[in-house]
Design a protein around this motif. Structure first.
Motif, PDB file in Angstrom:
ATOM      1  N   VAL A  89       0.828  -1.211   0.000  1.00  0.00           N
ATOM      2  CA  VAL A  89       0.000   0.000   0.000  1.00  0.00           C
ATOM      3  C   VAL A  89       0.866   1.266   0.000  1.00  0.00           C
ATOM      4  O   VAL A  89       0.636   2.197  -0.775  1.00  0.00           O
ATOM      5  N   LEU A  92       2.864   1.661  -3.442  1.00  0.00           N
ATOM      6  CA  LEU A  92       2.026   2.209  -4.511  1.00  0.00           C
ATOM      7  C   LEU A  92       1.786   3.698  -4.315  1.00  0.00           C
ATOM      8  O   LEU A  92       1.995   4.497  -5.223  1.00  0.00           O
ATOM      9  N   ALA A  93       1.364   4.065  -3.099  1.00  0.00           N
ATOM     10  CA  ALA A  93       1.052   5.463  -2.831  1.00  0.00           C
ATOM     11  C   ALA A  93       2.277   6.341  -3.049  1.00  0.00           C
ATOM     12  O   ALA A  93       2.214   7.362  -3.744  1.00  0.00           O
ATOM     13  N   TYR A  95       4.960   5.804  -4.816  1.00  0.00           N
ATOM     14  CA  TYR A  95       5.403   5.861  -6.210  1.00  0.00           C
ATOM     15  C   TYR A  95       4.535   6.812  -7.029  1.00  0.00           C
ATOM     16  O   TYR A  95       5.051   7.672  -7.733  1.00  0.00           O
ATOM     17  N   VAL A  96       3.231   6.632  -6.888  1.00  0.00           N
ATOM     18  CA  VAL A  96       2.317   7.485  -7.654  1.00  0.00           C
ATOM     19  C   VAL A  96       2.527   8.953  -7.281  1.00  0.00           C
ATOM     20  O   VAL A  96       2.583   9.833  -8.148  1.00  0.00           O
ATOM     21  N   ILE A  97       2.689   9.225  -5.978  1.00  0.00           N
ATOM     22  CA  ILE A  97       2.880  10.615  -5.555  1.00  0.00           C
ATOM     23  C   ILE A  97       4.220  11.159  -6.045  1.00  0.00           C
ATOM     24  O   ILE A  97       4.320  12.281  -6.520  1.00  0.00           O
ATOM     25  N   ARG A  99       5.830  10.406  -8.662  1.00  0.00           N
ATOM     26  CA  ARG A  99       5.859  10.629 -10.108  1.00  0.00           C
ATOM     27  C   ARG A  99       4.778  11.593 -10.585  1.00  0.00           C
ATOM     28  O   ARG A  99       4.685  11.873 -11.771  1.00  0.00           O
ATOM     29  N   SER A 100       3.956  12.050  -9.676  1.00  0.00           N
ATOM     30  CA  SER A 100       2.884  12.946 -10.077  1.00  0.00           C
ATOM     31  C   SER A 100       3.327  14.395  -9.916  1.00  0.00           C
ATOM     32  O   SER A 100       4.183  14.709  -9.092  1.00  0.00           O
ATOM     33  N   ARG A 101       2.733  15.269 -10.736  1.00  0.00           N
ATOM     34  CA  ARG A 101       3.086  16.685 -10.594  1.00  0.00           C
ATOM     35  C   ARG A 101       1.920  17.486 -10.046  1.00  0.00           C
ATOM     36  O   ARG A 101       1.991  18.702  -9.960  1.00  0.00           O
ATOM     37  N   MET A 105      -1.895  15.785  -5.265  1.00  0.00           N
ATOM     38  CA  MET A 105      -1.163  14.618  -4.788  1.00  0.00           C
ATOM     39  C   MET A 105      -0.195  14.993  -3.668  1.00  0.00           C
ATOM     40  O   MET A 105      -0.008  14.261  -2.718  1.00  0.00           O
ATOM     41  N   LEU A 108      -2.213  15.258  -0.613  1.00  0.00           N
ATOM     42  CA  LEU A 108      -2.534  13.930  -0.103  1.00  0.00           C
ATOM     43  C   LEU A 108      -1.330  13.344   0.640  1.00  0.00           C
ATOM     44  O   LEU A 108      -1.463  12.718   1.684  1.00  0.00           O
ATOM     45  N   PRO A 181       2.438   1.599 -16.997  1.00  0.00           N
ATOM     46  CA  PRO A 181       2.964   2.154 -15.737  1.00  0.00           C
ATOM     47  C   PRO A 181       2.981   1.150 -14.574  1.00  0.00           C
ATOM     48  O   PRO A 181       3.967   1.066 -13.846  1.00  0.00           O
ATOM     49  N   TRP A 182       1.925   0.369 -14.401  1.00  0.00           N
ATOM     50  CA  TRP A 182       1.923  -0.564 -13.269  1.00  0.00           C
ATOM     51  C   TRP A 182       2.968  -1.637 -13.456  1.00  0.00           C
ATOM     52  O   TRP A 182       3.566  -2.119 -12.497  1.00  0.00           O
TER      53      TRP A 182
ATOM     54  N   TRP B  14       3.486  10.695 -20.260  1.00  0.00           N
ATOM     55  CA  TRP B  14       3.576   9.436 -19.548  1.00  0.00           C
ATOM     56  C   TRP B  14       3.271   9.594 -18.065  1.00  0.00           C
ATOM     57  O   TRP B  14       2.436   8.906 -17.501  1.00  0.00           O
ATOM     58  N   TYR B  15       3.974  10.551 -17.469  1.00  0.00           N
ATOM     59  CA  TYR B  15       3.711  10.775 -16.048  1.00  0.00           C
ATOM     60  C   TYR B  15       2.308  11.336 -15.865  1.00  0.00           C
ATOM     61  O   TYR B  15       1.667  11.123 -14.862  1.00  0.00           O
ATOM     62  N   ILE B  18       0.053   8.530 -15.462  1.00  0.00           N
ATOM     63  CA  ILE B  18       0.075   8.021 -14.087  1.00  0.00           C
ATOM     64  C   ILE B  18      -0.828   8.878 -13.204  1.00  0.00           C
ATOM     65  O   ILE B  18      -1.698   8.382 -12.514  1.00  0.00           O
ATOM     66  N   ALA B  19      -0.637  10.198 -13.324  1.00  0.00           N
ATOM     67  CA  ALA B  19      -1.383  11.097 -12.448  1.00  0.00           C
ATOM     68  C   ALA B  19      -2.877  10.914 -12.626  1.00  0.00           C
ATOM     69  O   ALA B  19      -3.623  10.916 -11.659  1.00  0.00           O
ATOM     70  N   GLN B  22      -3.735   6.371 -12.626  1.00  0.00           N
ATOM     71  CA  GLN B  22      -3.177   5.564 -11.535  1.00  0.00           C
ATOM     72  C   GLN B  22      -3.295   6.258 -10.178  1.00  0.00           C
ATOM     73  O   GLN B  22      -2.914   5.696  -9.176  1.00  0.00           O
ATOM     74  N   LEU B  25      -4.361   4.656  -7.035  1.00  0.00           N
ATOM     75  CA  LEU B  25      -3.529   3.742  -6.247  1.00  0.00           C
ATOM     76  C   LEU B  25      -3.125   4.344  -4.902  1.00  0.00           C
ATOM     77  O   LEU B  25      -2.584   3.660  -4.053  1.00  0.00           O
ATOM     78  N   VAL B  26      -3.366   5.650  -4.736  1.00  0.00           N
ATOM     79  CA  VAL B  26      -3.112   6.275  -3.437  1.00  0.00           C
ATOM     80  C   VAL B  26      -4.234   5.919  -2.462  1.00  0.00           C
ATOM     81  O   VAL B  26      -4.063   5.964  -1.251  1.00  0.00           O
TER      82      VAL B  26
END
Lengths: 276, 302
Positions: A89, A92-93, A95-97, A99-101, A105, A108, A181-182, B14-15, B18-19, B22, B25-26
């Motif tokens: 858990v 995943l959280a 990684y997603v955060i 890589r997110s801009r 996020m 969060l 991505p996954w 790509w990212y 994800i945003a 995906q 997934l949070v």
């Protein structure tokens, strides 16, 4: 080096003396626990400081009868499940955060991190009432999710920092090879995150294995108890049979000490990570 | 230049994917934290303004009465005072001795570092319940080795026992806590020491600063942040303490070793004053959140 040799030697002796004394202070209770487990009920009164007269395993047999095997099994089940959930858990959280801009996020992330500061004994009243109202009292399934929740904030912080430094070229390469991505996460990022995963797993395992308050409140049936709550029973079960209590404590603690001795480098690195 | 534009061209899509897709997934992390951390924290605060029992359905609103009760409850103040004794005592013992031990292991002795580190750190991996049970028997007035040791030195041990005497028992708790956690502080600080560049010491040695002078002028300033984190972790631990005291003394004798953690448990699950227990818990929660926030801030700087 030689010109201050005499003073150097005295200083060295003092320094060794200090760490030696503290080591003896640390070792003595553990050594005494083991010796006392082998003594007879009389010996422990008449000769508290000496070695046992003869080495018998009788008290270990009496202690094992309390159900230490069951407690240990329960601890293994609960700790393993909770740690696996935490790793998945939080991984995943984080990684997603990482890589997110999106600003959302990041918010969060801050929210999850805020959970790090909340100790479970400060929110124990509603926590207890919620878990029992959901009929998750006396269930390993119930307590595992609570343990997982309290492990997530710190593990997410750990993984987040690790993923920020993770070489993105590797992820790009996998993406160009057609990975979704996954798949990048499970096939590229996780397999290369061994040190971070090991660190997080050991850290959480030590805390969950030893957790007491929640287990005390939520697991009251004898066959559900974990070790920290189970060994408390030794005291009531063997009033004045101190060798049996000490044998029970030896059975409960020596495996974890042994595991620590084998993996000491990873243990120390993992727990010292709290300072970073 | 071309390389960079290719990257910045590829990265957002790509990212971005994800945003968008995906980001769900949070959710597992968020749901678990909300369910078992944030909602209970919120309900603790709400519940502190009500009176209710362990199983009672009815919550009676009482306003600030629970907080007023805490202010007038001498045991609440004893508990808070004991937390402070444990916090300051632990800082002196665990961080103080931990620093000395770490400094010795880092530069003071030639061999045996791994052995000493393993031995001194070991109590950290044992459960506090087991630690408390072992010490309970060591400190026992009838069969304990501490009594036997003191008597063999020709001194007389306290008549009511080490844990039975209200003026001594809290100090015994402090010693047991020190036994368990000093090694933890030692490795934490040792990691900080090993991060200090060795050439700083060589340069200082050329200027004639060795031993204690090097410790004061190089080691301590470079260690400031690690020490701050160590102090904060110890402080938080001192406020959160429960297991050790619950098993060693149960808060006794006569509430002499009560701390916030054990007092919340006593009020909630022994006396079933759930609302009052929540009010005390809010005090602990506020302290923990403040210190936890400071800790994250301090560790981000290092």
């Amino acid at each position: 080096m030689t010109h201050f040799a005499p003073r150097f030697r005295i200083v060295q002796a003092l320094l060794y003396g200090f760490v030696g004394l503290w080591s003896a202070f640390v070792l003595m209770p553990v050594a005494w626990m083991i010796f006392a487990a082998f003594k007879t009920r009389r010996e422990i009164f008449t000769d508290p400081l000496g070695l046992p007269g003869q080495w018998t395993f009788d008290s270990f047999r009496r202690a094992w009868g309390v159900g230490l095997g069951q407690f240990m099994f329960n601890s293994v089940v609960v700790t393993t499940s909770a740690v696996l959930i935490i790793l998945l858990v939080s991984g995943l959280a984080a990684y997603v955060i990482a890589r997110s801009r999106s600003v959302w996020m990041k918010l969060l992330y801050l929210l999850i991190v805020a959970g790090f500061a909340v100790p479970n004994n400060a929110v124990i009243v509603p926590l207890y009432q919620m878990v029992t109202a959901a009929d998750f009292g006396n269930s390993h399934f119930g307590i595992v999710w609570v343990y997982a929740a309290y492990g997530i904030p710190f593990t997410t912080i750990l993984f987040f920092a690790f993923f920020l430094d993770f070489p993105r070229e590797l992820e790009e390469a996998a993406r160009l090879d057609g990975c979704r991505p996954w798949a990048v996460f499970f096939r590229v990022v996780m397999p290369l995150s061994g040190p971070a995963i090991a660190s997080a797993a050991i850290f959480q395992a030590v805390f969950i294995w030893n957790e007491f308050l929640l287990a005390l409140l939520l697991l009251t049936q004898p066959d559900k108890k974990t070790l920290p709550v189970g060994i408390l029973q030794l005291q009531g079960e063997f009033t004045s049979d101190w060798p049996a209590v000490m044998a029970g404590l030896s059975i409960a603690t020596l495996p974890i000490i042994l595991l620590f001795l084998i993996l000491q480098r990873s243990f120390v690195r993992s727990l010292a990570g709290l300072g970073k | 230049m071309t390389d960079m534009s290719r990257q910045t061209g590829a990265t957002p899509t790509w990212y971005g994917r994800i945003a968008a897709s995906q980001s769900m997934l949070v959710l597992p992390a968020l749901v678990l934290c909300t369910l078992f951390i944030f909602i209970p924290a919120f309900l603790t605060i709400v519940g502190s303004f009500y009176a209710f029992g362990l199983t009672s359905e009815r919550w009676t609103p009482v306003g600030l009465a629970n907080y007023v009760k805490a202010g007038n409850d001498p045991i609440f103040w004893v508990a808070l005072k004991n937390n402070l004794i444990i916090v300051f005592g632990s800082i002196v013992m665990q961080v103080g001795i931990g620093t000395v031990l770490a400094a010795i292991l880092d530069r003071g002795i030639g061999f045996g570092q791994v052995f000493f580190r393993v031995v001194i750190f070991m109590p950290m991996v044992i459960s506090a319940v087991a630690v408390a049970l072992i010490w309970l028997i060591i400190l026992d007035p009838n069969i304990g080795i501490l009594n036997a040791l003191v008597k063999s030195l020709g001194l007389s041990p306290p008549t009511r026992g080490w844990l039975g005497d209200p003026s001594i028992s809290i100090w015994m708790v402090l010693i047991v806590a020190g036994w368990q956690y000093t090694g933890f502080m030692m490795v934490l600080i040792l990691a900080g020491l090993q991060a200090i560049p060795k050439d700083l010491y060589e340069a200082a040695a050329l200027d004639g600063a060795r031993g204690m002078r090097a410790f004061w002028s190089i080691t301590l300033p470079n260690l400031r942040n690690v020490l701050l984190v160590a102090v904060l972790i110890t402080t938080i631990g001192g406020f959160k303490v429960f297991d050790l005291i619950f098993v060693l003394t149960g808060g006794g004798p006569a509430n002499a070793t009560q701390v916030l953690g054990t007092y919340i448990y006593l009020q909630a699950f022994t006396l079933t004053n759930m609302g009052y227990a929540n009010a005390i818990a809010v005090v602990l929660l506020a302290i923990a959140v403040l210190l936890g926030w400071l800790q994250l801030k301090a560790s981000r700087q290092s």
